[in-house]
Enzyme design. Sequence first.
Site, PDB file in Angstrom:
ATOM      1  N   GLU A  73     -35.945  72.442  26.281  1.00 53.83           N
ATOM      2  CA  GLU A  73     -35.452  73.685  26.885  1.00 53.83           C
ATOM      3  C   GLU A  73     -35.751  75.037  26.286  1.00 53.83           C
ATOM      4  O   GLU A  73     -35.380  76.172  26.514  1.00 53.83           O
ATOM      5  CB  GLU A  73     -33.758  73.604  26.883  1.00 53.83           C
ATOM      6  CG  GLU A  73     -33.292  73.161  25.472  1.00 53.83           C
ATOM      7  CD  GLU A  73     -31.872  72.726  25.550  1.00 53.83           C
ATOM      8  OE1 GLU A  73     -31.142  73.117  26.402  1.00 53.83           O
ATOM      9  OE2 GLU A  73     -31.234  72.299  24.448  1.00 53.83           O
ATOM     10  N   ASN A 116     -31.540  74.938  32.604  1.00 55.19           N
ATOM     11  CA  ASN A 116     -30.796  76.428  32.254  1.00 55.19           C
ATOM     12  C   ASN A 116     -31.339  77.017  31.165  1.00 55.19           C
ATOM     13  O   ASN A 116     -31.739  78.217  31.184  1.00 55.19           O
ATOM     14  CB  ASN A 116     -29.270  75.893  31.769  1.00 55.19           C
ATOM     15  CG  ASN A 116     -28.740  74.945  32.952  1.00 55.19           C
ATOM     16  OD1 ASN A 116     -29.123  74.812  34.076  1.00 55.19           O
ATOM     17  ND2 ASN A 116     -27.583  74.387  32.447  1.00 55.19           N
ATOM     18  N   ASP A 117     -31.568  76.563  29.874  1.00 55.67           N
ATOM     19  CA  ASP A 117     -31.972  77.205  28.942  1.00 55.67           C
ATOM     20  C   ASP A 117     -33.400  77.436  28.964  1.00 55.67           C
ATOM     21  O   ASP A 117     -34.181  78.665  28.758  1.00 55.67           O
ATOM     22  CB  ASP A 117     -31.811  76.485  27.574  1.00 55.67           C
ATOM     23  CG  ASP A 117     -30.251  76.741  27.108  1.00 55.67           C
ATOM     24  OD1 ASP A 117     -30.014  77.951  27.131  1.00 55.67           O
ATOM     25  OD2 ASP A 117     -29.565  75.801  26.614  1.00 55.67           O
ATOM     26  N   CYS A 152     -32.002  67.352  33.399  1.00 53.12           N
ATOM     27  CA  CYS A 152     -30.336  67.370  33.469  1.00 53.12           C
ATOM     28  C   CYS A 152     -30.004  69.062  33.523  1.00 53.12           C
ATOM     29  O   CYS A 152     -28.609  69.184  33.407  1.00 53.12           O
ATOM     30  CB  CYS A 152     -29.811  66.682  32.120  1.00 53.12           C
ATOM     31  SG  CYS A 152     -30.344  67.704  30.599  1.00 53.12           S
ATOM     32  N   ARG A 208     -22.441  66.172  27.134  1.00 57.07           N
ATOM     33  CA  ARG A 208     -22.255  67.053  26.588  1.00 57.07           C
ATOM     34  C   ARG A 208     -21.153  67.239  25.558  1.00 57.07           C
ATOM     35  O   ARG A 208     -20.127  67.510  25.684  1.00 57.07           O
ATOM     36  CB  ARG A 208     -21.976  68.394  27.232  1.00 57.07           C
ATOM     37  CG  ARG A 208     -23.168  68.858  28.168  1.00 57.07           C
ATOM     38  CD  ARG A 208     -22.765  70.118  29.063  1.00 57.07           C
ATOM     39  NE  ARG A 208     -23.940  70.837  29.521  1.00 57.07           N
ATOM     40  CZ  ARG A 208     -24.108  70.763  30.915  1.00 57.07           C
ATOM     41  NH1 ARG A 208     -23.572  70.245  31.721  1.00 57.07           N
ATOM     42  NH2 ARG A 208     -25.254  71.598  31.213  1.00 57.07           N
ATOM     43  N   HIS A 241     -13.858  79.826  34.953  1.00 54.35           N
ATOM     44  CA  HIS A 241     -13.061  78.679  35.610  1.00 54.35           C
ATOM     45  C   HIS A 241     -12.771  78.652  37.073  1.00 54.35           C
ATOM     46  O   HIS A 241     -12.750  77.697  37.591  1.00 54.35           O
ATOM     47  CB  HIS A 241     -11.833  78.644  34.503  1.00 54.35           C
ATOM     48  CG  HIS A 241     -11.977  78.274  33.327  1.00 54.35           C
ATOM     49  ND1 HIS A 241     -11.152  78.533  32.079  1.00 54.35           N
ATOM     50  CD2 HIS A 241     -12.976  77.475  32.690  1.00 54.35           C
ATOM     51  CE1 HIS A 241     -11.747  77.756  31.101  1.00 54.35           C
ATOM     52  NE2 HIS A 241     -12.856  77.227  31.429  1.00 54.35           N
ATOM     53  N   ARG A 293     -29.000  83.859  30.557  1.00 51.32           N
ATOM     54  CA  ARG A 293     -28.548  82.963  31.674  1.00 51.32           C
ATOM     55  C   ARG A 293     -27.121  83.333  32.196  1.00 51.32           C
ATOM     56  O   ARG A 293     -26.457  82.944  33.314  1.00 51.32           O
ATOM     57  CB  ARG A 293     -28.323  81.333  31.408  1.00 51.32           C
ATOM     58  CG  ARG A 293     -27.299  81.081  30.080  1.00 51.32           C
ATOM     59  CD  ARG A 293     -27.715  79.748  29.597  1.00 51.32           C
ATOM     60  NE  ARG A 293     -27.053  78.695  30.250  1.00 51.32           N
ATOM     61  CZ  ARG A 293     -26.799  77.306  29.673  1.00 51.32           C
ATOM     62  NH1 ARG A 293     -27.767  77.035  28.697  1.00 51.32           N
ATOM     63  NH2 ARG A 293     -26.196  76.522  30.223  1.00 51.32           N
ATOM     64  N   ARG A 336     -25.790  63.519  23.952  1.00 50.86           N
ATOM     65  CA  ARG A 336     -26.632  64.835  23.346  1.00 50.86           C
ATOM     66  C   ARG A 336     -25.611  65.182  22.113  1.00 50.86           C
ATOM     67  O   ARG A 336     -24.543  65.403  22.128  1.00 50.86           O
ATOM     68  CB  ARG A 336     -26.454  66.006  24.287  1.00 50.86           C
ATOM     69  CG  ARG A 336     -27.304  67.348  23.589  1.00 50.86           C
ATOM     70  CD  ARG A 336     -27.362  68.347  24.618  1.00 50.86           C
ATOM     71  NE  ARG A 336     -26.046  68.985  24.897  1.00 50.86           N
ATOM     72  CZ  ARG A 336     -26.211  70.126  25.990  1.00 50.86           C
ATOM     73  NH1 ARG A 336     -27.158  70.222  26.476  1.00 50.86           N
ATOM     74  NH2 ARG A 336     -25.165  70.754  26.150  1.00 50.86           N
TER      75      ARG A 336
HETATM   76  C1  PEP Z   1     -29.594  73.234  29.955  1.00 45.50           C
HETATM   77  O1  PEP Z   1     -29.944  74.199  29.257  1.00 45.50           O
HETATM   78  O2  PEP Z   1     -30.238  73.241  31.148  1.00 45.50           O
HETATM   79  C2  PEP Z   1     -28.670  72.065  29.543  1.00 45.50           C
HETATM   80  C3  PEP Z   1     -28.784  71.234  30.341  1.00 45.50           C
HETATM   81  O3  PEP Z   1     -28.107  72.311  28.636  1.00 45.50           O
HETATM   82  P1  PEP Z   1     -26.646  73.305  28.582  1.00 45.50           P
HETATM   83  O4  PEP Z   1     -26.420  73.803  29.927  1.00 45.50           O
HETATM   84  O5  PEP Z   1     -25.633  72.535  28.213  1.00 45.50           O
HETATM   85  O6  PEP Z   1     -26.993  74.449  27.476  1.00 45.50           O
HETATM   86 MG    MG Z   2     -29.043  73.900  27.061  1.00 43.69          MG
END
Ligand code: PEP
Ligand code: MG
Length: 834
Positions: free
Chosen positions: A684, A707-708, A755, A553, A446, A718, A590
Amino acid sequence: MIATQPLELRAPLSGVLLALDKVPDPVFASRMIGDGLCIDPTSQTLCAPLAGVISNIQDTGHAVSITDDNGVQVLMHIGLDTVSLAGKGFTRLVEEGQRVEAGQALIEFDADYVALNARSVLTLMLVVSGEPFTPLANGLVELGQPVLQVAPGNRIEEADEEEGDALFSKPLTLPNANGLHARPAAVLAQAAKAFSASIYLHKQTQSANAKSLVAIMALQTVQGDSLQVSAAGEDAEAAIAALVALLTQGCGEAVTTPTAVLPATLLRGVCASPGAAFGQVFQVAEPVLNITEQGAGQAVEQAALARGLAAATQALQALQDDAVGSAQAEIFRAHQELLEDPTLLEQAHGLLAEGKSAAFAWNRATAATVELFQGLGNALIAERAADLADVGQRVLKLILGIQDSAWDLPERAILIAEQLTPSQTASLDTRKVLGFVTVGGGATSHVAILARALGLPAICGVSPEVLALANARYVLLDADQGTLQLDPDLAQIEQLETARAQQLLRHQRDMAQAGVPAITRDGHHVEVTANVASLPEVEQSLGLGGEGVGLLRSEFLYLDRNRAPSPDEQAATYTAIARALGTERNLVVRTLDVGGDKPLAYVPMEAENNPFLGLRGIRLCLERPQLLREQFRAILASAGFARLHIMLPMVSLLSELHLARRILQEEAATLGLATLPKLGIMIEVPSAALMADVFAPHVDFFSIGTNDLTQYTLAMDRDHPRLASQADSFHPAVLRLIDTTVKAAHAHGKWVGVCGALASEALAVPVLIGLGVDELSVSVPLIPTIKATVRELDLADCQIIARQVLGLEEAAQVREALRMYQAATVETSPVVEL
Ligand code: PEP
Ligand code: MG
């Protein structure tokens, strides 16, 4: 002098010829140094491709240039990054100034040693004086075989002498570890050529034309050399300022000053919020609380606890009302929810019944739960533990009647703490605070979220020795590099201050132009939408020029609930968000993306050994189809208020998409909807990217979750603090999967968004656009920056740079190539003060 006869250049080595585009080094591949060819050598003695004078041979023996009588200048560079071998493996056979014949041996090298100890043995032969040429051979060539025909005559003659009165810069210290070797020299020469002034670089009594790569290399500079730039002509002043800045920043190379490598003066952490600041240490220390165990009677203590809880609820409400952004408000709303947690209250009341004091009972109950959360070994639950500890402390102080005295902050304070709680950071005087440094926390903590909301640099995961730093000591926090410099030198500070002032101006300009669409200079529109988790964030995004929502999200809408929201409440939330956007904008919802790493209190799950590889996202929803049906119904209620899109997370198999679509069709039919909203999937998981051509006919769109995708492609958690710098979405492996996805989608007429956090990085925008990504869905505060970045680019250039970086070897090289490209782009679109 200008020649008229064509000149044949001979192969300086035997080997296989390669096009320069194939060289895995952006500076050579982009022809910044010069055009020519590359040889993968099979022989080990570099010979002269033409007759002339050795105009430069590097002391390290890895590069040599020859200038012929007509001024044609050819540079040969053996291997990539071979400057770092410091001469080992190379034997020079000629001297600078010596006349050589075509075919004469120049340098012997040990190809095995080079191949093992440098990046590559690929050897470059470049016509750096700029004459056009035609290739005479390809594939396998023999030493001495004609390979290029140069047509002299088109070279622009450069003045050798400085004209008029020259201006001189102050002396500067060269920071590059290997001096101005070919790559930084090329960057410098390129920058110098942008000015009409004659420009010279001086080292002691030697001078070099700063527009000539070979002349710069011939200075044989080393790290620590004192250099001066001089210029004469109309734009002399601007030229000196630009080149001095470039030289101090390393001419495109990552540089560290000699002091920065001394471990005692540099502490490292992980970047939690980007930026940099120079300021003074302010150690944040919490007062020690005196808690007596025995209570003064159950009724009295119960009343004391109730008062403490009520006062805390009120204070948290005030903090929400004054919050800087929706992220901050969300955190305090979550804290309020924790105060109502039945298990926690039950435990505290049990202790009160045993005759304990309110302070003791509350402290014990919260501490036990914090410990439980921390012991689960899950990063996200550990964050909840930090929240609980924070809110626990707030109530405790209220019970004990301890006033939260405002800190007596000095100007330019850099706050240092074991852990900074949201409560501590909420009421900060942000005019005085320049950054945060914490021992605990991670990039997803945070404090990181708050620092980003406040636009302050922050690093976390720093060694505990940082807590021993004396207050008022001046330090340099460079969050981009993840470092805290304890004894910064003047040059570093000046460099940072200039960069900060520039950033501020850019930010102001980007904000003022937030409403302008993101259209590249050559007319290509890129949709820039928002990643959101609540209605206030949607509203904020519209104010910042967001063109829609590219990722809602949905799991975050009810993250802190102990009970599932009713179907009506869910429908009302989606409808309110859709209404805020209106029928002209996309809303991509999503479906619940919960699983082991993102627990949802009202969806209890069994513990898993590998939560990231377990029942996440769509897998969990298909296991509990009732959950998905209910959510689909609620989302469908918002159809008609915005351009509704539904997106499935964590899809790895085609069957998952088919199953989910069937459920959606059934729910739509029950509601009597004639048309289905658009249905897409997140890319992802590598299987989805690799099979994008198979998925494409069955979806309306893809959105790439980098990210994933990065964590699954590189097999790196991650949230892992030690892998943070390697789990980099700029890795060519990730970029290649994006490329595959876009090609497959476009072949079937479908659009592709990104995204994941990569879309929010200005540095990544050229490569994403160049790969053909249609939409960038970004973190709300970054919308103006990303839109402005798009407006500075040319699609055609982006396509070239994208192809180049796909061929690189690692993320660091991609970043370096993009940084150079960015520097060149920003140069041509100056920041204007508004
Ligand atoms: C991602 O994985 O890039 C993504 C946008 O989903 P989250 O970060 O919510 O897992
Ligand atoms: Mg993700």
